[in-house]
Structure formats: structure tokens, C-alpha cells
Design a protein around this motif. Structure first.
Motif, PDB file in Angstrom:
ATOM      1  N   GLY A  45      -7.140   2.710  -2.653  1.00  0.00           N
ATOM      2  CA  GLY A  45      -8.496   3.008  -2.200  1.00  0.00           C
ATOM      3  C   GLY A  45      -8.513   4.178  -1.234  1.00  0.00           C
ATOM      4  O   GLY A  45      -7.504   4.863  -1.031  1.00  0.00           O
ATOM      5  N   CYS A  87      -8.770   4.202   1.991  1.00  0.00           N
ATOM      6  CA  CYS A  87      -8.013   4.010   3.222  1.00  0.00           C
ATOM      7  C   CYS A  87      -6.985   2.899   2.976  1.00  0.00           C
ATOM      8  O   CYS A  87      -7.021   2.239   1.925  1.00  0.00           O
ATOM      9  N   ARG A  88      -6.111   2.714   3.937  1.00  0.00           N
ATOM     10  CA  ARG A  88      -5.014   1.775   3.767  1.00  0.00           C
ATOM     11  C   ARG A  88      -5.497   0.360   3.391  1.00  0.00           C
ATOM     12  O   ARG A  88      -5.027  -0.234   2.426  1.00  0.00           O
ATOM     13  N   LYS A 132       3.631  10.450   0.097  1.00  0.00           N
ATOM     14  CA  LYS A 132       4.792  10.045   0.909  1.00  0.00           C
ATOM     15  C   LYS A 132       5.656   8.991   0.223  1.00  0.00           C
ATOM     16  O   LYS A 132       6.883   9.064   0.278  1.00  0.00           O
ATOM     17  N   ARG A 146       1.420  14.074   7.228  1.00  0.00           N
ATOM     18  CA  ARG A 146       2.224  14.282   8.444  1.00  0.00           C
ATOM     19  C   ARG A 146       3.703  14.437   8.133  1.00  0.00           C
ATOM     20  O   ARG A 146       4.470  14.966   8.900  1.00  0.00           O
ATOM     21  N   ASP A 203       4.036  -1.910   4.129  1.00  0.00           N
ATOM     22  CA  ASP A 203       3.864  -0.468   3.889  1.00  0.00           C
ATOM     23  C   ASP A 203       5.085   0.130   3.214  1.00  0.00           C
ATOM     24  O   ASP A 203       6.222  -0.091   3.670  1.00  0.00           O
ATOM     25  N   PRO A 222       0.851  -1.181   0.000  1.00  0.00           N
ATOM     26  CA  PRO A 222       0.000   0.000   0.000  1.00  0.00           C
ATOM     27  C   PRO A 222       0.899   1.249   0.000  1.00  0.00           C
ATOM     28  O   PRO A 222       1.680   1.454   0.924  1.00  0.00           O
ATOM     29  N   ALA A 223       0.778   2.030  -1.068  1.00  0.00           N
ATOM     30  CA  ALA A 223       1.646   3.213  -1.223  1.00  0.00           C
ATOM     31  C   ALA A 223       0.810   4.394  -1.707  1.00  0.00           C
ATOM     32  O   ALA A 223       1.311   5.274  -2.398  1.00  0.00           O
ATOM     33  N   ALA A 224      -0.482   4.382  -1.373  1.00  0.00           N
ATOM     34  CA  ALA A 224      -1.395   5.371  -1.932  1.00  0.00           C
ATOM     35  C   ALA A 224      -1.750   6.487  -0.948  1.00  0.00           C
ATOM     36  O   ALA A 224      -2.645   7.285  -1.215  1.00  0.00           O
ATOM     37  N   GLY A 225      -1.037   6.545   0.171  1.00  0.00           N
ATOM     38  CA  GLY A 225      -1.345   7.572   1.177  1.00  0.00           C
ATOM     39  C   GLY A 225      -0.842   8.946   0.751  1.00  0.00           C
ATOM     40  O   GLY A 225       0.045   9.067  -0.090  1.00  0.00           O
ATOM     41  N   ALA A 258      -0.195  -0.515  -4.632  1.00  0.00           N
ATOM     42  CA  ALA A 258      -1.363   0.381  -4.710  1.00  0.00           C
ATOM     43  C   ALA A 258      -0.837   1.803  -4.633  1.00  0.00           C
ATOM     44  O   ALA A 258      -0.175   2.179  -3.654  1.00  0.00           O
ATOM     45  N   LYS A 309       9.008   3.154  10.911  1.00  0.00           N
ATOM     46  CA  LYS A 309       8.025   3.684   9.950  1.00  0.00           C
ATOM     47  C   LYS A 309       8.272   5.178   9.749  1.00  0.00           C
ATOM     48  O   LYS A 309       8.426   5.922  10.728  1.00  0.00           O
TER      49      LYS A 309
HETATM   50  O1  C5P Z   1      -0.836   6.813   6.841  1.00  0.00           O
HETATM   51  P1  C5P Z   1       0.025   5.641   7.194  1.00  0.00           P
HETATM   52  O2  C5P Z   1       1.470   6.022   7.318  1.00  0.00           O
HETATM   53  O3  C5P Z   1      -0.473   4.813   8.314  1.00  0.00           O
HETATM   54  O4  C5P Z   1      -0.047   4.694   5.905  1.00  0.00           O
HETATM   55  C1  C5P Z   1       0.547   3.420   5.897  1.00  0.00           C
HETATM   56  C2  C5P Z   1       0.719   2.966   4.466  1.00  0.00           C
HETATM   57  O5  C5P Z   1      -0.552   2.859   3.838  1.00  0.00           O
HETATM   58  C3  C5P Z   1       1.572   3.932   3.630  1.00  0.00           C
HETATM   59  O6  C5P Z   1       2.524   3.179   2.877  1.00  0.00           O
HETATM   60  C4  C5P Z   1       0.526   4.617   2.762  1.00  0.00           C
HETATM   61  O7  C5P Z   1       1.033   5.003   1.475  1.00  0.00           O
HETATM   62  C5  C5P Z   1      -0.535   3.519   2.592  1.00  0.00           C
HETATM   63  N1  C5P Z   1      -1.887   4.031   2.297  1.00  0.00           N
HETATM   64  C6  C5P Z   1      -2.546   3.577   1.139  1.00  0.00           C
HETATM   65  N2  C5P Z   1      -3.800   4.044   0.837  1.00  0.00           N
HETATM   66  C7  C5P Z   1      -4.419   4.932   1.626  1.00  0.00           C
HETATM   67  C8  C5P Z   1      -3.784   5.398   2.815  1.00  0.00           C
HETATM   68  C9  C5P Z   1      -2.514   4.916   3.133  1.00  0.00           C
HETATM   69  O8  C5P Z   1      -1.983   2.778   0.391  1.00  0.00           O
HETATM   70  N3  C5P Z   1      -5.609   5.375   1.263  1.00  0.00           N
END
Ligand code: C5P
Length: 215
Positions: free
Chosen positions: A65, A67-68, A22, A15, A89, A8-11, A50, A195
Motif C-alpha cells: 500500500g 504506507c507501511r 530496498k 534513504r 520488516d 512489509p517489503a514495499a518501501g 507485501a 534495521k
Molecule cells: O521506510 P521504513 O524503513 O520505515 O520501512 C519499514 C518497512 O516497511 C520496510 O521493510 C519497507 O519495505 C516497508 N514498507 C512497505 N510499504 C510502504 C512503505 C514501507 O511495505 N509503502
């Protein structure tokens, strides 16, 4: 056994205060995501990432999506052949191949999930919204949960098949597997598996990565 890495890399990484998402912020001279990707590609048969909208170029990139865990679900949907899914992550660039392999190996003990974790070193207290302490937890039983998290893929697929609110409330995928009745064990991770959330974490990760490449 088909071991598929799910990243998951969609955040947005608000912060961290970077200009863009990020996972694409520079860390030690390359996008943060690439450090994890290199390790997962060595340890898995295939890796699906992602990514945020607009970053879908290239194979094995799917749009994340809301959320994570929704991002994890989207990436896993693109890997129907997976029998083992290793969720990691993008925000943890210091993952090692050895740690991924230890998590995957732990599934063979009969668990549905095996997740990287560190024994808690601080004292943990629960406090109310007014900051009044309610209780002190028994630290000897507590683990700070990280990624990688390896799962039997069929169990993870079922655990992720929940409504959007349940997905959004989950801070890791193991929680969804536990809620679905799955068995999960912790795998002690090296202290370096930090992290990257805030700017101070990025500076620390860069120092640790430099130390690793110079060693
Ligand atoms: O926000 P946080 O640092 O907890 O996110 C953890 C991982 O989830 C990160 O690698 C972030 O890119 C990913 N993520 C995601 N989709 C989202 C939110 C977070 O893939 N909608």
C-alpha cells in the motif's frame, strides 16, 4: 493456531540510495528480504509478503500500500486463516527464529501484542523545531521498538481498519493496536536485530551476517 508471517517489503528505500526497492537490494550476496523470509518461513505456518508494484510474481506476494501499515493491511487481508500475525520488516535481516518464537509465546500471557524492543542506551531529549531542548526523558522507562511484532490477528485486523491518514501516521503496527485499546508488551531483542535504513546500516548488517554464517 495459525501463525502467519506478514512482511512489509514495499518501501522505496530512498534513504539507502539503492537502485531499486530496498527489500531487493543485495545484502551479503542475496536480496535483503530473503534473510528475514528464511527465518519467518521456519517459524510460521505461512508468510505473506507485501511487495512493490511489479514484484508480485509468485505465491503469497501481494502489492503493498501507500504506507507501511497499509502494506501490512494488504498482506493480512490475504491471510484470513491467521489467528496470530507476526509482522516483520524486510529491513531487519538479522531477526532470529528464537526472537519470533519468544514474541509469539508472550501472547499466551494474555497480551494482544508482543513486540521486539531494545532498552534505549542514549539519553533522549525532546526539542522544538528551533532545536531548543524542552525536556529530558527518563531513559530507564524507554524502549526502542523493532520488529518482529506478534499480534492476535483479530485485534490487528480491527486496529488496521482505520482511515488512510491514521495508517500513514503510524510508525509501527503496535501503535495502532494500542490506539484501539489493545494490550502490548515489549520483548527484549538481541542487539544484532538492527534495521537497514542508510548505507552504513547495510555495511554493518553484512558484517554481522558474515559473522553469523562463519560461526
Ligand atoms: O521506510 P521504513 O524503513 O520505515 O520501512 C519499514 C518497512 O516497511 C520496510 O521493510 C519497507 O519495505 C516497508 N514498507 C512497505 N510499504 C510502504 C512503505 C514501507 O511495505 N509503502
Amino acid at each position: 493456531m495459525a501463525v502467519v508471517g506478514i512482511v512489509p517489503a514495499a518501501g522505496s528505500g530512498e534513504r539507502l540510495g539503492a537502485d531499486g526497492p530496498k527489500a531487493f537490494a543485495l545484502c551479503g550476496g542475496r536480496p535483503l528480504l530473503e534473510w528475514s523470509l528464511e527465518v519467518l518461513e521456519a517459524a510460521c505456518d505461512r508468510v505473506v509478503v507485501a511487495v512493490p508494484a511489479g514484484y508480485e510474481q509468485g505465491p503469497d506476494r501481494v502489492r503493498g500500500g501507500a504506507c507501511r501499515s497499509a502494506s501490512v493491511r494488504e498482506a493480512l487481508l490475504a491471510a484470513p486463516e491467521a489467528t496470530v500475525a507476526v509482522v516483520h520488516d524486510a529491513a531487519r535481516p538479522l531477526v532470529t527464529r528464537e526472537l519470533v518464537e519468544r514474541c509469539v509465546a508472550a501472547l499466551e500471557e494474555g497480551f494482544d501484542g508482543a513486540i521486539a524492543a531494545a532498552p534505549v542506551v542514549d539519553t533522549i531529549k525532546e526539542a522544538g523545531a528551533d532545536r531548543r531542548v524542552r525536556r529530558t526523558l527518563d531513559r530507564s522507562l524507554l524502549w526502542a521498538i523493532q520488529t518482529p511484532q506478534a499480534f492476535r490477528a483479530d485485534v490487528l485486523r480491527r486496529a488496521l481498519d482505520v482511515d488512510a491518514a491514521t495508517l500513514a501516521a503510524a510508525t509501527d503496527d503496535a501503535a495502532l493496536v494500542e490506539a484501539a485499546g489493545g494490550s502490548v508488551r515489549v520483548v527484549e531483542a538481541p542487539a544484532e536485530n538492527i534495521k537497514v535504513t542508510r548505507p552504513v546500516d547495510l555495511a554493518l548488517a553484512e558484517a554481522l551476517l558474515r559473522r553469523r554464517t562463519e560461526a
